[in-house]
Every structure is written in structure tokens, then in C-alpha cells.
Design an enzyme around this catalytic site. Structure first.
Site, PDB file in Angstrom:
ATOM      1  CB  CYS A 134      39.058  43.646  42.820  1.00 36.88           C
ATOM      2  SG  CYS A 134      40.298  42.457  42.257  1.00 36.88           S
ATOM      3  CB  CYS A 135      36.648  41.512  47.072  1.00 34.62           C
ATOM      4  SG  CYS A 135      38.217  41.855  47.884  1.00 34.62           S
ATOM      5  CB  CYS A 215      44.597  38.674  46.366  1.00 32.52           C
ATOM      6  SG  CYS A 215      43.123  37.716  45.959  1.00 32.52           S
ATOM      7  CB  CYS A 218      44.941  43.197  48.447  1.00 36.69           C
ATOM      8  SG  CYS A 218      44.296  44.003  46.967  1.00 36.69           S
ATOM      9  CB  CYS A 241      37.387  39.243  50.755  1.00 31.73           C
ATOM     10  SG  CYS A 241      36.497  37.799  51.398  1.00 31.73           S
TER      11      CYS A 241
END
Length: 255
Positions: A134-135, A215, A218, A241
Site C-alpha cells: 500500500c505504501c 495516513c 495506519c 513507509c
């Protein structure tokens, strides 16, 4: 200014490029080590990397200091802001507030690639399944694109923030690019004093227990006295990240 700047390599193996850049980083570090943060930034932004450097900012809880310092040198310095699509609304409002307050004239909002999102995160829940990926999709790949034509970038990392950053230097090599960490040696009390001295606006979530803001899915609150970044990816084997790692596909590795 160094008498004969070494051009950063664009060709050759990754190891060759890194070795050349490491040599250049060492030269630059020696040249700015005894300068004030402001004077170091003047040398690096206006002399060594003029037109080839950008500040990467999350517009997080401590971002105002570095943004202010850079604005004092040149408010037209590009500021790269990765809009992951998962940020707090407060962060977007803070970005607009600081941009106006500091007179920044080139804040670049960088979005994830739509094709990558459709392929890797079609349901927008990748953060809960594979945080590293996702990062990469929402932050690392977009940042790589944004910095592609540049020779250097400026980061707001500091040694006191976490154990993984405890040996951070003001200038370091990252692949074929130089990374500049102007606040590397600053202490927490210096951060507080600078905010007060220059009457800088605070991130609205800081007072609610978020000393480090990323984010929304998280980022958690932090208990008093805990590592300021302990609320990031809480209860996961992950501390970064991924934008601060060289030649690695994992954001779990400390650097």
C-alpha cells in the site's frame, strides 16, 4: 561552495552509482557540517543543487519548521506532497494553511498512479492486507516519479524521532541521488522553541495525541512518553513507509 561539484551519475551499475554518490555526499557533509541550518540550506539549495532539488513534505506535525527554513532561502523551492488518498482531512487543511502562511509558490500535489491503484488496490483496502505494498503504490512510486529529474531531495527526518533514525546524518547518499536532512541533529526542545519563536501554526491533530501523522488508517494516538512514531503502523513489524530505504522492496527494514 565546493570548487568542482561532482556530477551525480546517471549510468552504470546501481553499486557504481551509489559509490559515486556516497563520495559526493561525504564531500557535501564536510562542507556544511559546521554551518547553521539556514546557511547549509543556502549552500545546498542555491549553489550545489540549484534547480535540481525539492523538499518532500508530509505536512505533518513538525513539517512547518523545515518548510519555514526553506521558504526563508527560496519560497519557490519545489515542495513535493504525496496525496495518498488516505490522509486525514486535517492534513489537507494544514497544507493549505502553511502554504499561504509561508508564501510557498511551488507545492506539488502528487497522486498515486491510477493504473497501479486499479491493479493493486481496487477495493481501497490494501492498507489492511499488505501495508508495505500500500505504501509503495500510494507513496513510494509516486515520489520516485516526482523526483525523477532531480539530483537531490530534502527530508525532515531527525535522530530523536526513533531508534531507526538515531545515526542519521545531514547529508547522505541514496542511489544516484543526494538526500539532505537539515534537521537531523535537532533535539525535541529545539523544535518546540522554533515553533514558538516564529509563531508557526501547529498540525491540528497534534494536540489530540498524534505526535506523528501519516495516513488515517495506519496512524494511532501515542501514549505520553512513548516513541513519537509508535503510533505509525501500530502493532506491525514496520517503522517506515518505504521512501527512506535504498534498493529494498520492504518498508519493514530499519535504516
Amino acid at each position: 561552495m565546493l570548487s568542482a561539484p561532482t556530477l551525480l551519475p546517471k549510468e552504470g551499475s546501481a553499486r557504481e552509482r551509489l559509490e559515486t554518490t556516497k563520495s559526493r555526499a561525504a564531500e557535501l557533509l564536510d562542507s556544511v557540517r559546521n554551518l547553521s541550518t539556514h546557511d547549509a540550506l543556502v549552500r545546498l539549495i542555491e549553489e550545489e543543487f540549484k534547480g535540481k532539488v525539492a523538499l518532500v513534505s508530509s505536512f505533518g506535525t513538525e513539517s512547518a519548521i523545515l518548510l519555514h527554513l526553506v521558504a526563508q532561502v527560496n519560497p519557490a523551492t519545489p515542495v513535493v506532497f504525496m496525496d495518498t488518498g488516505k490522509l486525514f482531512g486535517e492534513t489537507h487543511r494544514y497544507r493549505r494553511q502553511l502554504t499561504e502562511f509561508l508564501g510557498l509558490t511551488d507545492v506539488r500535489q502528487i497522486l498515486p498512479d491510477e493504473t497501479n491503484l486499479a491493479e493493486k488496490d481496487p477495493k481501497s483496502i490494501l492498507w489492511n492486507q499488505d501495508a508495505d505494498m500500500c505504501c509503495w503504490v500510494r507513496k513510494v512510486e509516486p515520489m520516485n516519479r516526482a523526483l525523477d529529474s532531480l539530483d537531490a531531495w530534502i527530508s525532515g527526518r531527525k535522530r530523536f524521532q526513533s531508534a531507526s533514525r538515531s545515526k542519521l546524518e545531514m547529508v547522505e547518499a541514496e542511489g544516484s541521488r543526494i538526500k539532505i536532512n537539515p534537521l537531523a541533529y535537532w533535539e525535541k526542545d529545539e523544535i518546540t522553541a522554533y515553533f514558538d519563536k516564529h509563531n508557526l501554526p501547529r498540525h491540528p491533530l497534534e494536540a489530540d495525541g498524534y505526535p506523528s501523522v501519516g495516513c488515517m488508517p495506519c496512524t494511532d494516538k501515542v501514549e505520553p512518553g512513548d516513541d513519537p512514531r509508535s503510533g505509525r503502523w501500530k502493532n506491525q513489524d514496520k517503522t517506515e513507509c518505504g521512501i527512506h530505504f535504498l534498493d529494498t522492496g520492504s518498508a519493514k527494514t530499519n535504516g
